[in-house]
Design a protein around this motif. Structure first.
Motif, PDB file in Angstrom:
ATOM      1  N   LEU A  44      -9.943  -5.393   2.434  1.00  0.00           N
ATOM      2  CA  LEU A  44     -10.236  -4.030   2.883  1.00  0.00           C
ATOM      3  C   LEU A  44     -11.340  -4.048   3.934  1.00  0.00           C
ATOM      4  O   LEU A  44     -12.344  -4.741   3.783  1.00  0.00           O
ATOM      5  N   LYS A  45     -11.122  -3.257   4.971  1.00  0.00           N
ATOM      6  CA  LYS A  45     -12.166  -3.064   5.990  1.00  0.00           C
ATOM      7  C   LYS A  45     -13.155  -2.016   5.490  1.00  0.00           C
ATOM      8  O   LYS A  45     -14.351  -2.116   5.733  1.00  0.00           O
ATOM      9  N   ILE A  46     -12.618  -1.008   4.810  1.00  0.00           N
ATOM     10  CA  ILE A  46     -13.492  -0.011   4.207  1.00  0.00           C
ATOM     11  C   ILE A  46     -14.072  -0.599   2.925  1.00  0.00           C
ATOM     12  O   ILE A  46     -13.680  -1.690   2.499  1.00  0.00           O
ATOM     13  N   VAL A  76      -8.605   8.023   7.074  1.00  0.00           N
ATOM     14  CA  VAL A  76      -9.537   7.291   7.949  1.00  0.00           C
ATOM     15  C   VAL A  76      -8.781   6.873   9.211  1.00  0.00           C
ATOM     16  O   VAL A  76      -7.573   6.651   9.188  1.00  0.00           O
ATOM     17  N   ILE A 130      -0.758  -5.127   6.624  1.00  0.00           N
ATOM     18  CA  ILE A 130      -2.017  -4.377   6.765  1.00  0.00           C
ATOM     19  C   ILE A 130      -1.788  -3.031   7.454  1.00  0.00           C
ATOM     20  O   ILE A 130      -0.832  -2.843   8.208  1.00  0.00           O
ATOM     21  N   ASN A 131      -2.686  -2.125   7.185  1.00  0.00           N
ATOM     22  CA  ASN A 131      -2.864  -0.936   8.021  1.00  0.00           C
ATOM     23  C   ASN A 131      -4.211  -1.162   8.714  1.00  0.00           C
ATOM     24  O   ASN A 131      -5.245  -1.234   8.028  1.00  0.00           O
ATOM     25  N   PRO A 132      -4.217  -1.303  10.037  1.00  0.00           N
ATOM     26  CA  PRO A 132      -5.455  -1.726  10.719  1.00  0.00           C
ATOM     27  C   PRO A 132      -6.609  -0.741  10.600  1.00  0.00           C
ATOM     28  O   PRO A 132      -7.738  -1.092  10.920  1.00  0.00           O
ATOM     29  N   HIS A 133      -6.324   0.461  10.132  1.00  0.00           N
ATOM     30  CA  HIS A 133      -7.401   1.448   9.985  1.00  0.00           C
ATOM     31  C   HIS A 133      -8.175   1.263   8.690  1.00  0.00           C
ATOM     32  O   HIS A 133      -9.221   1.869   8.511  1.00  0.00           O
ATOM     33  N   LYS A 134      -7.646   0.435   7.783  1.00  0.00           N
ATOM     34  CA  LYS A 134      -8.401   0.196   6.548  1.00  0.00           C
ATOM     35  C   LYS A 134      -8.421  -1.272   6.111  1.00  0.00           C
ATOM     36  O   LYS A 134      -9.201  -1.633   5.238  1.00  0.00           O
ATOM     37  N   ARG A 142       0.879  -1.183   0.000  1.00  0.00           N
ATOM     38  CA  ARG A 142       0.000   0.000   0.000  1.00  0.00           C
ATOM     39  C   ARG A 142       0.911   1.226   0.000  1.00  0.00           C
ATOM     40  O   ARG A 142       2.098   1.117   0.326  1.00  0.00           O
ATOM     41  N   GLU A 193       2.558   5.928   7.610  1.00  0.00           N
ATOM     42  CA  GLU A 193       2.943   4.515   7.769  1.00  0.00           C
ATOM     43  C   GLU A 193       4.124   4.364   8.740  1.00  0.00           C
ATOM     44  O   GLU A 193       4.281   3.325   9.369  1.00  0.00           O
ATOM     45  N   ALA A 243      -4.977   5.819   8.441  1.00  0.00           N
ATOM     46  CA  ALA A 243      -4.583   5.352   7.107  1.00  0.00           C
ATOM     47  C   ALA A 243      -5.001   6.382   6.086  1.00  0.00           C
ATOM     48  O   ALA A 243      -5.980   7.109   6.286  1.00  0.00           O
ATOM     49  N   THR A 291      -9.506   4.496  12.989  1.00  0.00           N
ATOM     50  CA  THR A 291     -10.389   3.772  13.901  1.00  0.00           C
ATOM     51  C   THR A 291      -9.951   3.993  15.343  1.00  0.00           C
ATOM     52  O   THR A 291     -10.510   3.380  16.255  1.00  0.00           O
TER      53      THR A 291
END
Lengths: 264, 158
Positions: free
Chosen positions: B92-94, A165, B146-150, A59, A95, A108, A167
Protein backbone atom coordinates in the motif's frame (compact mmCIF):
# COMPACT_ATOMS: atom_id res chain seq x y z
CA UNK A 1 -38.05 1.63 -20.35
CA UNK A 2 -35.90 -1.38 -19.51
CA UNK A 3 -33.09 -1.44 -16.94
CA UNK A 4 -30.35 -4.04 -16.54
CA UNK A 5 -29.31 -4.72 -12.97
CA UNK A 6 -25.85 -6.22 -13.31
CA UNK A 7 -24.93 -9.28 -11.29
CA UNK A 8 -21.39 -10.54 -10.77
CA UNK A 9 -20.35 -13.45 -8.58
CA UNK A 10 -20.54 -11.90 -5.10
CA UNK A 11 -23.02 -9.13 -5.87
CA UNK A 12 -25.53 -8.99 -3.00
CA UNK A 13 -27.96 -6.12 -3.63
CA UNK A 14 -29.33 -6.99 -7.05
CA UNK A 15 -32.79 -8.05 -5.89
CA UNK A 16 -33.38 -4.94 -3.74
CA UNK A 17 -32.18 -2.79 -6.63
CA UNK A 18 -34.54 -4.52 -9.06
CA UNK A 19 -37.48 -4.04 -6.66
CA UNK A 20 -36.64 -0.32 -6.51
CA UNK A 21 -36.35 -0.08 -10.30
CA UNK A 22 -39.80 -1.63 -10.75
CA UNK A 23 -41.36 0.39 -7.93
CA UNK A 24 -40.73 3.66 -9.80
CA UNK A 25 -42.36 2.28 -12.94
CA UNK A 26 -39.41 1.03 -14.94
CA UNK A 27 -39.10 -2.48 -16.29
CA UNK A 28 -35.96 -4.39 -15.46
CA UNK A 29 -34.15 -7.65 -15.06
CA UNK A 30 -31.05 -9.04 -13.44
CA UNK A 31 -28.30 -9.38 -16.03
CA UNK A 32 -25.68 -11.99 -15.18
CA UNK A 33 -22.08 -11.20 -15.99
CA UNK A 34 -21.68 -14.25 -18.22
CA UNK A 35 -24.52 -13.45 -20.60
CA UNK A 36 -23.62 -12.19 -24.03
CA UNK A 37 -22.41 -8.62 -23.54
CA UNK A 38 -24.03 -7.63 -26.81
CA UNK A 39 -27.47 -8.06 -25.25
CA UNK A 40 -26.84 -5.03 -23.05
CA UNK A 41 -27.48 -2.65 -25.93
CA UNK A 42 -31.22 -3.40 -25.75
CA UNK A 43 -31.49 -1.78 -22.31
CA UNK A 44 -32.11 1.90 -21.58
CA UNK A 45 -30.13 2.16 -18.34
CA UNK A 46 -27.96 0.15 -15.98
CA UNK A 47 -27.39 -0.37 -12.27
CA UNK A 48 -24.25 -2.01 -10.93
CA UNK A 49 -25.31 -2.92 -7.40
CA UNK A 50 -23.28 -3.38 -4.26
CA UNK A 51 -21.72 -6.44 -2.76
CA UNK A 52 -18.33 -8.09 -3.06
CA UNK A 53 -17.83 -9.03 -6.68
CA UNK A 54 -15.29 -11.84 -6.96
CA UNK A 55 -14.90 -11.68 -3.17
CA UNK A 56 -12.97 -8.37 -3.59
CA UNK A 57 -10.01 -10.45 -4.83
CA UNK A 58 -6.93 -8.35 -5.62
CA UNK A 59 -8.97 -5.26 -4.60
CA UNK A 60 -12.62 -4.26 -4.70
CA UNK A 61 -13.93 -4.09 -8.26
CA UNK A 62 -10.66 -5.02 -9.97
CA UNK A 63 -11.64 -8.40 -11.40
CA UNK A 64 -15.19 -7.45 -12.42
CA UNK A 65 -13.82 -4.42 -14.28
CA UNK A 66 -12.08 -6.77 -16.75
CA UNK A 67 -15.25 -8.62 -17.73
CA UNK A 68 -16.58 -8.17 -21.30
CA UNK A 69 -19.84 -6.71 -19.96
CA UNK A 70 -17.86 -3.69 -18.74
CA UNK A 71 -16.60 -3.06 -22.25
CA UNK A 72 -20.22 -3.16 -23.44
CA UNK A 73 -21.23 -0.75 -20.66
CA UNK A 74 -18.44 1.59 -21.75
CA UNK A 75 -20.02 1.69 -25.22
CA UNK A 76 -23.48 2.31 -23.79
CA UNK A 77 -22.12 5.09 -21.58
CA UNK A 78 -20.61 6.72 -24.66
CA UNK A 79 -24.10 6.67 -26.19
CA UNK A 80 -25.32 8.69 -23.21
CA UNK A 81 -27.25 5.95 -21.42
CA UNK A 82 -27.32 6.23 -17.62
CA UNK A 83 -25.22 3.91 -15.47
CA UNK A 84 -25.39 4.04 -11.68
CA UNK A 85 -22.84 2.12 -9.63
CA UNK A 86 -23.68 1.64 -5.97
CA UNK A 87 -20.93 0.78 -3.48
CA UNK A 88 -19.12 -2.13 -5.15
CA UNK A 89 -20.64 -0.86 -8.40
CA UNK A 90 -18.85 2.45 -7.83
CA UNK A 91 -15.59 0.56 -7.20
CA UNK A 92 -16.06 -1.38 -10.45
CA UNK A 93 -16.70 1.82 -12.44
CA UNK A 94 -13.53 3.41 -11.03
CA UNK A 95 -11.44 0.32 -11.82
CA UNK A 96 -12.90 0.25 -15.34
CA UNK A 97 -11.98 3.90 -15.93
CA UNK A 98 -15.64 4.91 -16.42
CA UNK A 99 -15.31 7.21 -13.41
CA UNK A 100 -14.22 9.94 -13.11
CA UNK A 101 -14.57 9.44 -16.84
CA UNK A 102 -11.16 9.98 -18.38
CA UNK A 103 -11.00 6.42 -19.68
CA UNK A 104 -8.16 5.42 -17.38
CA UNK A 105 -7.79 4.71 -13.69
CA UNK A 106 -7.61 8.18 -12.21
CA UNK A 107 -8.50 7.42 -8.60
CA UNK A 108 -8.90 4.63 -6.09
CA UNK A 109 -11.49 3.73 -3.51
CA UNK A 110 -8.99 2.69 -0.88
CA UNK A 111 -9.34 1.09 2.54
CA UNK A 112 -11.35 3.17 5.01
CA UNK A 113 -9.23 5.21 7.44
CA UNK A 114 -11.32 7.12 9.96
CA UNK A 115 -9.64 10.21 11.39
CA UNK A 116 -10.77 12.38 14.29
CA UNK A 117 -8.79 15.24 15.86
CA UNK A 118 -5.72 14.26 13.93
CA UNK A 119 -5.77 10.67 15.19
CA UNK A 120 -6.75 7.51 13.35
CA UNK A 121 -9.62 6.17 15.41
CA UNK A 122 -10.77 3.29 13.27
CA UNK A 123 -10.00 1.42 10.06
CA UNK A 124 -11.73 -0.94 7.71
CA UNK A 125 -15.31 -2.08 7.22
CA UNK A 126 -18.03 0.20 8.57
CA UNK A 127 -21.80 0.29 8.27
CA UNK A 128 -24.13 2.99 9.57
CA UNK A 129 -26.86 5.41 8.62
CA UNK A 130 -25.23 8.59 7.39
CA UNK A 131 -26.25 11.95 5.97
CA UNK A 132 -25.51 13.15 2.47
CA UNK A 133 -25.61 16.61 0.96
CA UNK A 134 -26.34 16.94 -2.72
CA UNK A 135 -23.55 19.04 -4.18
CA UNK A 136 -24.34 19.17 -7.88
CA UNK A 137 -27.06 21.29 -9.47
CA UNK A 138 -30.25 19.38 -10.24
CA UNK A 139 -30.29 17.89 -13.76
CA UNK A 140 -26.47 17.60 -13.68
CA UNK A 141 -26.38 13.85 -13.15
CA UNK A 142 -28.57 10.90 -14.12
CA UNK A 143 -28.88 9.58 -10.57
CA UNK A 144 -29.70 12.91 -8.91
CA UNK A 145 -31.55 14.55 -11.78
CA UNK A 146 -34.55 15.46 -9.59
CA UNK A 147 -32.61 16.40 -6.45
CA UNK A 148 -32.04 20.06 -5.63
CA UNK A 149 -28.57 21.32 -4.83
CA UNK A 150 -28.09 21.34 -1.07
CA UNK A 151 -30.78 18.73 -0.39
CA UNK A 152 -30.03 16.33 2.46
CA UNK A 153 -30.61 12.57 2.49
CA UNK A 154 -30.33 9.99 5.25
CA UNK A 155 -29.07 6.78 3.71
CA UNK A 156 -27.05 3.73 4.79
CA UNK A 157 -23.47 2.83 3.96
CA UNK A 158 -21.72 -0.53 4.34
CA UNK A 159 -18.21 -0.86 2.95
CA UNK A 160 -14.54 -1.36 3.74
CA UNK A 161 -13.08 0.46 0.74
CA UNK A 162 -14.76 3.81 0.11
CA UNK A 163 -11.91 6.18 0.83
CA UNK A 164 -11.59 8.16 -2.41
CA UNK A 165 -7.95 9.02 -3.12
CA UNK A 166 -6.22 10.29 -6.23
CA UNK A 167 -2.67 11.14 -7.14
CA UNK A 168 -3.64 12.65 -10.49
CA UNK A 169 -2.59 16.31 -10.41
CA UNK A 170 -5.56 18.66 -10.63
CA UNK A 171 -8.17 15.89 -10.41
CA UNK A 172 -9.86 17.21 -7.26
CA UNK A 173 -9.95 20.70 -8.73
CA UNK A 174 -11.51 19.34 -11.92
CA UNK A 175 -14.15 17.35 -10.02
CA UNK A 176 -15.13 20.46 -8.07
CA UNK A 177 -14.96 22.92 -10.97
CA UNK A 178 -17.02 20.73 -13.30
CA UNK A 179 -19.63 19.82 -10.67
CA UNK A 180 -18.71 16.14 -10.82
CA UNK A 181 -18.93 15.85 -7.04
CA UNK A 182 -22.53 14.70 -6.60
CA UNK A 183 -22.79 13.90 -2.87
CA UNK A 184 -20.66 14.62 0.20
CA UNK A 185 -20.96 13.13 3.67
CA UNK A 186 -22.35 15.70 6.11
CA UNK A 187 -23.96 15.96 9.53
CA UNK A 188 -27.71 16.12 10.06
CA UNK A 189 -27.64 19.89 9.52
CA UNK A 190 -25.81 19.62 6.23
CA UNK A 191 -22.39 20.67 7.50
CA UNK A 192 -19.48 18.92 5.85
CA UNK A 193 -16.94 18.09 8.56
CA UNK A 194 -13.95 16.33 7.15
CA UNK A 195 -13.43 13.91 10.00
CA UNK A 196 -15.03 10.85 11.54
CA UNK A 197 -17.86 10.21 12.25
CA UNK A 198 -19.24 12.73 9.70
CA UNK A 199 -16.70 11.73 7.10
CA UNK A 200 -17.29 8.03 7.58
CA UNK A 201 -14.38 6.59 5.66
CA UNK A 202 -11.68 9.25 5.31
CA UNK A 203 -12.65 10.05 1.73
CA UNK A 204 -10.89 13.08 0.25
CA UNK A 205 -13.04 16.19 0.76
CA UNK A 206 -15.76 13.94 2.22
CA UNK A 207 -16.78 12.81 -1.26
CA UNK A 208 -19.44 10.09 -1.33
CA UNK A 209 -20.40 10.17 -5.01
CA UNK A 210 -19.11 11.47 -8.33
CA UNK A 211 -20.29 11.50 -11.92
CA UNK A 212 -18.51 11.56 -15.25
CA UNK A 213 -18.17 14.86 -17.15
CA UNK A 214 -21.30 14.08 -19.20
CA UNK A 215 -23.32 13.30 -16.07
CA UNK A 216 -24.80 10.00 -17.25
CA UNK A 217 -22.49 7.76 -15.17
CA UNK A 218 -22.79 8.04 -11.39
CA UNK A 219 -20.89 6.18 -8.70
CA UNK A 220 -21.97 6.38 -5.07
CA UNK A 221 -20.83 4.52 -1.97
CA UNK A 222 -24.14 4.78 -0.04
CA UNK A 223 -27.03 2.43 -0.78
CA UNK A 224 -30.23 4.15 -2.04
CA UNK A 225 -31.96 0.78 -2.53
CA UNK A 226 -31.67 0.19 1.22
CA UNK A 227 -33.58 3.39 2.00
CA UNK A 228 -36.08 3.21 -0.84
CA UNK A 229 -39.11 2.58 1.43
CA UNK A 230 -39.77 4.40 4.71
CA UNK A 231 -40.03 1.06 6.50
CA UNK A 232 -36.36 0.47 5.72
CA UNK A 233 -35.35 3.51 7.78
CA UNK A 234 -33.74 3.00 11.20
CA UNK A 235 -35.92 2.76 14.30
CA UNK A 236 -34.90 6.22 15.52
CA UNK A 237 -36.22 7.90 12.36
CA UNK A 238 -39.85 9.07 12.87
CA UNK A 239 -40.59 8.50 9.17
CA UNK A 240 -40.28 4.78 9.78
CA UNK A 241 -43.71 4.91 11.41
CA UNK A 242 -45.21 6.00 8.07
CA UNK A 243 -44.48 2.88 6.03
CA UNK A 244 -46.49 3.96 2.99
CA UNK A 245 -44.23 6.95 2.41
CA UNK A 246 -41.21 6.81 0.14
CA UNK A 247 -37.75 6.64 1.64
CA UNK A 248 -35.02 9.10 0.64
CA UNK A 249 -33.26 6.65 -1.68
CA UNK A 250 -36.27 6.58 -4.00
CA UNK A 251 -35.20 9.90 -5.54
CA UNK A 252 -32.15 8.25 -7.10
CA UNK A 253 -34.30 5.75 -8.97
CA UNK A 254 -36.89 8.35 -9.93
CA UNK A 255 -34.04 10.51 -11.19
CA UNK A 256 -32.78 7.82 -13.52
CA UNK A 257 -36.29 7.30 -14.89
CA UNK A 258 -36.74 11.01 -15.52
CA UNK A 259 -33.26 11.29 -17.05
CA UNK A 260 -34.14 8.55 -19.56
CA UNK A 261 -37.46 10.21 -20.36
CA UNK A 262 -35.94 13.62 -21.12
CA UNK A 263 -32.98 12.08 -22.99
CA UNK A 264 -35.21 10.09 -25.34
CA UNK B 1 21.19 -0.85 14.37
CA UNK B 2 18.05 -2.71 13.34
CA UNK B 3 17.85 -5.93 11.36
CA UNK B 4 14.98 -7.22 9.25
CA UNK B 5 13.18 -10.53 9.57
CA UNK B 6 11.23 -11.40 6.44
CA UNK B 7 8.42 -13.87 6.97
CA UNK B 8 6.98 -15.34 3.77
CA UNK B 9 3.58 -16.98 4.30
CA UNK B 10 1.48 -18.93 1.82
CA UNK B 11 -1.56 -21.19 1.87
CA UNK B 12 -1.15 -24.96 1.90
CA UNK B 13 -4.46 -25.32 0.07
CA UNK B 14 -4.89 -23.85 -3.44
CA UNK B 15 -5.09 -20.05 -3.28
CA UNK B 16 -8.39 -18.93 -4.82
CA UNK B 17 -7.22 -15.34 -5.25
CA UNK B 18 -4.15 -16.45 -7.22
CA UNK B 19 -6.38 -18.67 -9.35
CA UNK B 20 -8.70 -15.73 -10.08
CA UNK B 21 -5.76 -13.52 -11.02
CA UNK B 22 -4.42 -16.17 -13.39
CA UNK B 23 -7.86 -16.74 -14.88
CA UNK B 24 -8.40 -13.02 -15.47
CA UNK B 25 -4.96 -12.53 -17.01
CA UNK B 26 -5.36 -15.54 -19.29
CA UNK B 27 -9.02 -15.18 -20.28
CA UNK B 28 -9.50 -11.42 -20.21
CA UNK B 29 -6.15 -9.73 -20.65
CA UNK B 30 -4.33 -11.63 -23.38
CA UNK B 31 -1.66 -13.46 -21.39
CA UNK B 32 -2.78 -16.98 -22.39
CA UNK B 33 0.40 -17.81 -24.28
CA UNK B 34 2.77 -16.28 -21.74
CA UNK B 35 1.51 -17.04 -18.27
CA UNK B 36 1.85 -20.58 -16.97
CA UNK B 37 1.24 -20.06 -13.25
CA UNK B 38 0.45 -17.50 -10.56
CA UNK B 39 1.15 -17.94 -6.85
CA UNK B 40 0.53 -15.59 -3.96
CA UNK B 41 2.29 -15.06 -0.66
CA UNK B 42 1.96 -12.64 2.23
CA UNK B 43 5.14 -10.97 3.36
CA UNK B 44 5.79 -9.55 6.81
CA UNK B 45 9.01 -7.52 7.07
CA UNK B 46 9.69 -7.00 10.76
CA UNK B 47 12.52 -4.77 11.94
CA UNK B 48 13.98 -5.44 15.37
CA UNK B 49 16.72 -3.58 17.24
CA UNK B 50 17.90 -6.42 19.52
CA UNK B 51 17.52 -10.11 20.33
CA UNK B 52 18.36 -13.47 18.81
CA UNK B 53 17.04 -13.19 15.25
CA UNK B 54 16.36 -16.90 14.68
CA UNK B 55 14.57 -17.17 17.97
CA UNK B 56 12.52 -14.05 17.27
CA UNK B 57 11.68 -15.26 13.76
CA UNK B 58 10.33 -18.51 15.20
CA UNK B 59 8.26 -16.59 17.75
CA UNK B 60 6.84 -14.24 15.11
CA UNK B 61 5.94 -17.21 12.92
CA UNK B 62 4.08 -18.84 15.79
CA UNK B 63 2.02 -15.66 16.25
CA UNK B 64 1.43 -14.72 12.61
CA UNK B 65 1.15 -18.06 10.81
CA UNK B 66 -1.67 -20.57 11.17
CA UNK B 67 0.18 -23.86 10.66
CA UNK B 68 -3.10 -25.68 10.02
CA UNK B 69 -3.51 -23.94 6.70
CA UNK B 70 -0.33 -21.98 6.01
CA UNK B 71 3.32 -22.65 5.34
CA UNK B 72 6.12 -20.16 5.89
CA UNK B 73 9.76 -19.40 5.34
CA UNK B 74 11.99 -17.05 7.33
CA UNK B 75 14.72 -14.96 5.74
CA UNK B 76 17.02 -12.69 7.75
CA UNK B 77 18.13 -9.47 6.05
CA UNK B 78 17.46 -10.91 2.61
CA UNK B 79 14.53 -11.76 0.36
CA UNK B 80 14.94 -14.62 -2.11
CA UNK B 81 12.48 -16.59 -4.18
CA UNK B 82 12.43 -19.78 -6.20
CA UNK B 83 13.88 -19.92 -9.71
CA UNK B 84 11.45 -19.59 -12.58
CA UNK B 85 8.98 -17.17 -11.01
CA UNK B 86 9.08 -13.39 -11.31
CA UNK B 87 8.19 -12.04 -7.86
CA UNK B 88 6.14 -8.83 -7.83
CA UNK B 89 5.88 -7.13 -4.46
CA UNK B 90 2.71 -5.05 -4.01
CA UNK B 91 2.34 -2.78 -0.98
CA UNK B 92 0.00 0.00 0.00
CA UNK B 93 1.13 3.52 -0.83
CA UNK B 94 -1.38 4.89 1.64
CA UNK B 95 -1.14 4.00 5.31
CA UNK B 96 -1.31 0.25 5.94
CA UNK B 97 -3.59 -0.18 8.94
CA UNK B 98 -2.98 -3.92 9.17
CA UNK B 99 0.79 -3.44 9.39
CA UNK B 100 0.34 -0.79 12.09
CA UNK B 101 -2.01 -3.06 14.05
CA UNK B 102 0.45 -5.97 13.73
CA UNK B 103 3.28 -3.83 15.08
CA UNK B 104 1.14 -2.58 17.98
CA UNK B 105 0.01 -6.09 18.90
CA UNK B 106 3.53 -7.53 18.71
CA UNK B 107 4.85 -4.76 20.96
CA UNK B 108 2.05 -4.10 23.43
CA UNK B 109 0.11 -7.36 23.69
CA UNK B 110 2.82 -9.91 23.03
CA UNK B 111 5.74 -8.12 24.63
CA UNK B 112 8.15 -7.86 21.69
CA UNK B 113 9.50 -4.46 22.68
CA UNK B 114 12.41 -4.86 20.26
CA UNK B 115 10.07 -4.60 17.24
CA UNK B 116 10.64 -1.15 15.68
CA UNK B 117 8.72 -1.50 12.42
CA UNK B 118 6.39 -3.87 10.56
CA UNK B 119 5.63 -3.71 6.87
CA UNK B 120 3.22 -5.93 4.97
CA UNK B 121 3.07 -6.76 1.29
CA UNK B 122 1.62 -9.26 -1.13
CA UNK B 123 4.07 -11.16 -3.31
CA UNK B 124 2.64 -12.29 -6.62
CA UNK B 125 4.86 -14.96 -8.17
CA UNK B 126 4.37 -15.08 -11.92
CA UNK B 127 5.64 -17.94 -14.04
CA UNK B 128 6.07 -16.28 -17.43
CA UNK B 129 7.47 -17.86 -20.58
CA UNK B 130 8.90 -16.08 -23.61
CA UNK B 131 11.03 -13.00 -23.98
CA UNK B 132 11.57 -10.46 -21.24
CA UNK B 133 9.44 -11.88 -18.41
CA UNK B 134 10.18 -8.87 -16.20
CA UNK B 135 8.64 -6.53 -18.77
CA UNK B 136 5.56 -8.77 -18.94
CA UNK B 137 5.42 -8.80 -15.13
CA UNK B 138 5.46 -4.99 -15.18
CA UNK B 139 2.52 -5.00 -17.61
CA UNK B 140 0.62 -7.43 -15.38
CA UNK B 141 1.32 -5.39 -12.26
CA UNK B 142 0.17 -2.14 -13.82
CA UNK B 143 -2.75 -3.77 -15.66
CA UNK B 144 -4.26 -5.71 -12.77
CA UNK B 145 -2.28 -6.10 -9.58
CA UNK B 146 -2.18 -2.47 -8.48
CA UNK B 147 -4.20 0.70 -8.49
CA UNK B 148 -1.46 3.35 -8.73
CA UNK B 149 -3.43 5.78 -6.58
CA UNK B 150 -3.09 3.56 -3.52
CA UNK B 151 -0.55 0.81 -4.29
CA UNK B 152 3.12 0.57 -5.19
CA UNK B 153 4.90 -2.38 -6.77
CA UNK B 154 8.40 -3.64 -7.23
CA UNK B 155 9.75 -6.43 -9.43
CA UNK B 156 12.07 -8.32 -7.11
CA UNK B 157 15.20 -10.21 -8.04
CA UNK B 158 15.07 -13.98 -7.71
Amino acid sequence: MKIAVMQFPGTNCEHETLVAVKAVGMDGEIFRWNRSAGELSSFDGYFIPGGFSYQDRVRAGAIASKEPVLEALREEAARGKPIIGICNGFQILVEAGLLPGTGKIDMALAQNVMVSKGQIVRRGYYCDWINLRHEAPSRRCSGSFLIEKGALMRIPIAHGEGNLVTTTPGMMQKLNDEAQVVFRYCDKNGRVINEFPVNVNGSTESIAAICNPEGNVLGMMPHPERSFFAWQLPAFDPKKQRPDEPGPGRRVFESMKHYIEVSA
Amino acid sequence: MSQEINLRVWLKIPDAEAATVKNTLVRRMGFADLLADVKKERLFSIKVDSGDLQELAGAFARELVNENKESHKVLIDELKFEEGYVPVKVALKIEDGEAISTKERLRSRLGFKNVVDVKKAIIWKLYISGMDPELRAKEIAEGLLINPHKDTYEILGK
